[in-house]
Design a protein around this motif. Sequence first.
Motif, PDB file in Angstrom:
ATOM      1  N   GLY A 155      11.329  -9.289   3.086  1.00 54.74           N
ATOM      2  CA  GLY A 155      11.728  -8.174   1.382  1.00 54.74           C
ATOM      3  C   GLY A 155      11.036  -6.423   2.330  1.00 54.74           C
ATOM      4  O   GLY A 155      11.638  -5.647   2.033  1.00 54.74           O
ATOM      5  N   CYS A 156      10.451  -6.984   3.723  1.00 55.48           N
ATOM      6  CA  CYS A 156      10.748  -5.470   4.398  1.00 55.48           C
ATOM      7  C   CYS A 156      11.712  -4.492   4.383  1.00 55.48           C
ATOM      8  O   CYS A 156      12.328  -4.139   4.237  1.00 55.48           O
ATOM      9  CB  CYS A 156       9.810  -5.912   5.769  1.00 55.48           C
ATOM     10  SG  CYS A 156      10.153  -3.931   6.910  1.00 55.48           S
ATOM     11  N   LEU A 157      12.809  -5.765   4.781  1.00 57.99           N
ATOM     12  CA  LEU A 157      14.032  -5.232   5.267  1.00 57.99           C
ATOM     13  C   LEU A 157      15.226  -5.101   3.814  1.00 57.99           C
ATOM     14  O   LEU A 157      15.731  -4.100   4.211  1.00 57.99           O
ATOM     15  CB  LEU A 157      14.809  -6.484   5.193  1.00 57.99           C
ATOM     16  CG  LEU A 157      14.504  -6.347   7.674  1.00 57.99           C
ATOM     17  CD1 LEU A 157      15.696  -8.371   7.864  1.00 57.99           C
ATOM     18  CD2 LEU A 157      15.126  -5.808   8.220  1.00 57.99           C
ATOM     19  N   THR A 211       1.754  -6.764   9.075  1.00 58.70           N
ATOM     20  CA  THR A 211       2.099  -5.067   7.820  1.00 58.70           C
ATOM     21  C   THR A 211       2.907  -4.596   8.579  1.00 58.70           C
ATOM     22  O   THR A 211       3.193  -4.167   9.833  1.00 58.70           O
ATOM     23  CB  THR A 211       0.597  -5.135   7.212  1.00 58.70           C
ATOM     24  OG1 THR A 211      -0.101  -5.491   7.233  1.00 58.70           O
ATOM     25  CG2 THR A 211       0.538  -3.619   7.096  1.00 58.70           C
ATOM     26  N   TYR A 212       3.670  -4.536   7.791  1.00 62.11           N
ATOM     27  CA  TYR A 212       4.965  -3.454   8.210  1.00 62.11           C
ATOM     28  C   TYR A 212       4.819  -2.011   7.547  1.00 62.11           C
ATOM     29  O   TYR A 212       4.601  -1.880   6.234  1.00 62.11           O
ATOM     30  CB  TYR A 212       6.606  -4.430   7.917  1.00 62.11           C
ATOM     31  CG  TYR A 212       6.635  -5.068   8.489  1.00 62.11           C
ATOM     32  CD1 TYR A 212       7.571  -5.235   9.488  1.00 62.11           C
ATOM     33  CD2 TYR A 212       6.529  -6.249   7.439  1.00 62.11           C
ATOM     34  CE1 TYR A 212       7.970  -6.645  10.323  1.00 62.11           C
ATOM     35  CE2 TYR A 212       6.782  -7.916   8.485  1.00 62.11           C
ATOM     36  CZ  TYR A 212       8.003  -7.414   9.662  1.00 62.11           C
ATOM     37  OH  TYR A 212       8.186  -8.128   9.954  1.00 62.11           O
ATOM     38  N   ALA A 213       5.432  -0.703   8.325  1.00 64.54           N
ATOM     39  CA  ALA A 213       4.879   0.688   8.300  1.00 64.54           C
ATOM     40  C   ALA A 213       6.262   0.576   7.678  1.00 64.54           C
ATOM     41  O   ALA A 213       7.198   1.373   8.929  1.00 64.54           O
ATOM     42  CB  ALA A 213       3.799   1.353   9.042  1.00 64.54           C
ATOM     43  N   ILE A 214       6.530   0.362   7.041  1.00 60.87           N
ATOM     44  CA  ILE A 214       7.407   1.248   5.580  1.00 60.87           C
ATOM     45  C   ILE A 214       7.650   2.257   5.778  1.00 60.87           C
ATOM     46  O   ILE A 214       7.400   3.411   5.164  1.00 60.87           O
ATOM     47  CB  ILE A 214       8.672   0.291   4.829  1.00 60.87           C
ATOM     48  CG1 ILE A 214       8.471  -1.402   5.327  1.00 60.87           C
ATOM     49  CG2 ILE A 214       9.717   0.841   4.300  1.00 60.87           C
ATOM     50  CD1 ILE A 214       8.651  -1.550   4.152  1.00 60.87           C
ATOM     51  N   ASP A 215       8.476   3.740   6.806  1.00 65.37           N
ATOM     52  CA  ASP A 215       8.455   4.996   6.725  1.00 65.37           C
ATOM     53  C   ASP A 215       9.278   5.746   6.491  1.00 65.37           C
ATOM     54  O   ASP A 215       9.337   6.856   6.061  1.00 65.37           O
ATOM     55  CB  ASP A 215       8.126   5.452   8.246  1.00 65.37           C
ATOM     56  CG  ASP A 215       7.039   4.526   8.626  1.00 65.37           C
ATOM     57  OD1 ASP A 215       5.508   5.115   8.584  1.00 65.37           O
ATOM     58  OD2 ASP A 215       6.695   4.341  10.083  1.00 65.37           O
ATOM     59  N   ASN A 241       5.641   3.049   2.791  1.00 68.69           N
ATOM     60  CA  ASN A 241       4.572   1.685   2.173  1.00 68.69           C
ATOM     61  C   ASN A 241       4.391   1.134   3.168  1.00 68.69           C
ATOM     62  O   ASN A 241       4.907   1.182   3.662  1.00 68.69           O
ATOM     63  CB  ASN A 241       5.869   1.307   1.271  1.00 68.69           C
ATOM     64  CG  ASN A 241       5.488   2.063  -0.336  1.00 68.69           C
ATOM     65  OD1 ASN A 241       5.984   1.535  -0.801  1.00 68.69           O
ATOM     66  ND2 ASN A 241       5.150   2.920  -0.042  1.00 68.69           N
ATOM     67  N   ASP A 242       2.610   0.290   3.027  1.00 63.83           N
ATOM     68  CA  ASP A 242       2.889  -0.435   4.130  1.00 63.83           C
ATOM     69  C   ASP A 242       3.325  -1.834   3.038  1.00 63.83           C
ATOM     70  O   ASP A 242       2.752  -1.917   2.344  1.00 63.83           O
ATOM     71  CB  ASP A 242       1.325  -0.573   4.779  1.00 63.83           C
ATOM     72  CG  ASP A 242       1.268   0.744   5.139  1.00 63.83           C
ATOM     73  OD1 ASP A 242       2.184   1.320   6.410  1.00 63.83           O
ATOM     74  OD2 ASP A 242       0.025   0.957   5.007  1.00 63.83           O
ATOM     75  N   GLY A 285       0.906  -1.686   0.009  1.00 67.33           N
ATOM     76  CA  GLY A 285      -0.007  -0.122   0.013  1.00 67.33           C
ATOM     77  C   GLY A 285       0.943   0.764   0.311  1.00 67.33           C
ATOM     78  O   GLY A 285       1.317   1.171   1.157  1.00 67.33           O
ATOM     79  N   SER A 286       0.329   2.131  -1.112  1.00 66.06           N
ATOM     80  CA  SER A 286       2.006   3.206  -1.769  1.00 66.06           C
ATOM     81  C   SER A 286       1.230   4.194  -0.618  1.00 66.06           C
ATOM     82  O   SER A 286       0.240   5.279  -1.269  1.00 66.06           O
ATOM     83  CB  SER A 286       2.491   3.710  -2.881  1.00 66.06           C
ATOM     84  OG  SER A 286       2.339   2.644  -3.305  1.00 66.06           O
ATOM     85  N   ARG A 287       1.411   4.570   0.142  1.00 66.77           N
ATOM     86  CA  ARG A 287       1.156   6.191   1.085  1.00 66.77           C
ATOM     87  C   ARG A 287       2.413   7.459   0.409  1.00 66.77           C
ATOM     88  O   ARG A 287       1.674   8.409   0.218  1.00 66.77           O
ATOM     89  CB  ARG A 287       1.799   5.866   2.158  1.00 66.77           C
ATOM     90  CG  ARG A 287       0.429   5.584   3.269  1.00 66.77           C
ATOM     91  CD  ARG A 287       1.037   5.245   4.907  1.00 66.77           C
ATOM     92  NE  ARG A 287       1.520   4.304   5.500  1.00 66.77           N
ATOM     93  CZ  ARG A 287       3.448   4.396   5.939  1.00 66.77           C
ATOM     94  NH1 ARG A 287       2.975   5.622   6.478  1.00 66.77           N
ATOM     95  NH2 ARG A 287       3.733   3.739   6.030  1.00 66.77           N
TER      96      ARG A 287
END
Length: 347
Positions: free
Chosen positions: A315-317, A274-278, A257-258, A250-252
Amino acid sequence: MKKIPCDKKVVLFGELMMRLSTKRHERLIQAREFDVLYSGAEANLGVGLIALGVDSTMVSSVPDNAVGEACLAYMRQFKLNLDHVKRNGFRLGIYFVETGASQRPSTFLYNRKGSSITELKPGDFDWDAIFADKHWFHFTGITPALADSVAAITREACAAARKCGLTVSCDLNFRSKLWSKEKARKVMTGLMEYVDVLFTNEEEAATVFGIAARETDVRKAKLDRQGYADVAVQLREKFGLTHVSISLRGSRSATANDWSGMLYDGSQFYTSRTYAIDYIVDRVGGGDAYSAGIIYGLLTGQDLQDTVEFAAAAGCLKHSIHGDFNLVSFEEIQALVGGDGSGRIQR
């Protein structure tokens, strides 16, 4: 997830490329220097698997010149097996990355027409020999999009992998700058008869196969997980797949992104946190890192909930690392799965 030694071997087929990235989030028109790296979607996944202890062999082609050798030298440091990379043609494919920030998205510019791999033809690889003592074959939708000849080689490889008893996986990876969605649908539908495990994201199944999730708007970071469960069911039934895995973004903004993932085995859905990647350093290769985590879990017979959690964390990392490769260890991924996402300095 347990760290299990893996004696199974993976083969990947796709293009090796030079990546030229602008620095300091510059536009291409501003750039007076570029950061030079080498990559390719399949190579990204292979390097991710090697970091987890899985032997990975790259099948490709590079030009027989200094640029081709520079590419291979770069790949060797990550222990990717390059025994089946041919020296052919004159050009190495190039792509330019203009890294976005905030509300300005990142953009790609491809310069790969006439590249080394597009000069290959069916019959150039002895797939039976390549697949001897191997267990898994992976390709992406980028590869057959490069040229009709490369699509024919991809089909040849898939048929040989099926004959040799390998599990075949595919990441749809639709690239609108390489081919139309109509051609993608025709070619990829033909290749699906060989595929066991399919990777896709929140948009590609709709673009390529017309199978869309309801109640979803990725540009507003609005993702309905039940809608994607329906997508996974339809994909599995349509193509006779063993597993469907969907990475969900999910692109903020370009830098926030989430991120999460889903895995379906025909009887149960497994979804990650779900990771909130800020703050995104580099999102390129995030899906490949995720896929590497799923393949590792399936190869080593792990619990499927643990597998999707591990893959999503991998993927988050990746979003924190410049370049296409996910240069993290099993222990770093597992620490994030366990809840250590504080980013506190390690001394």
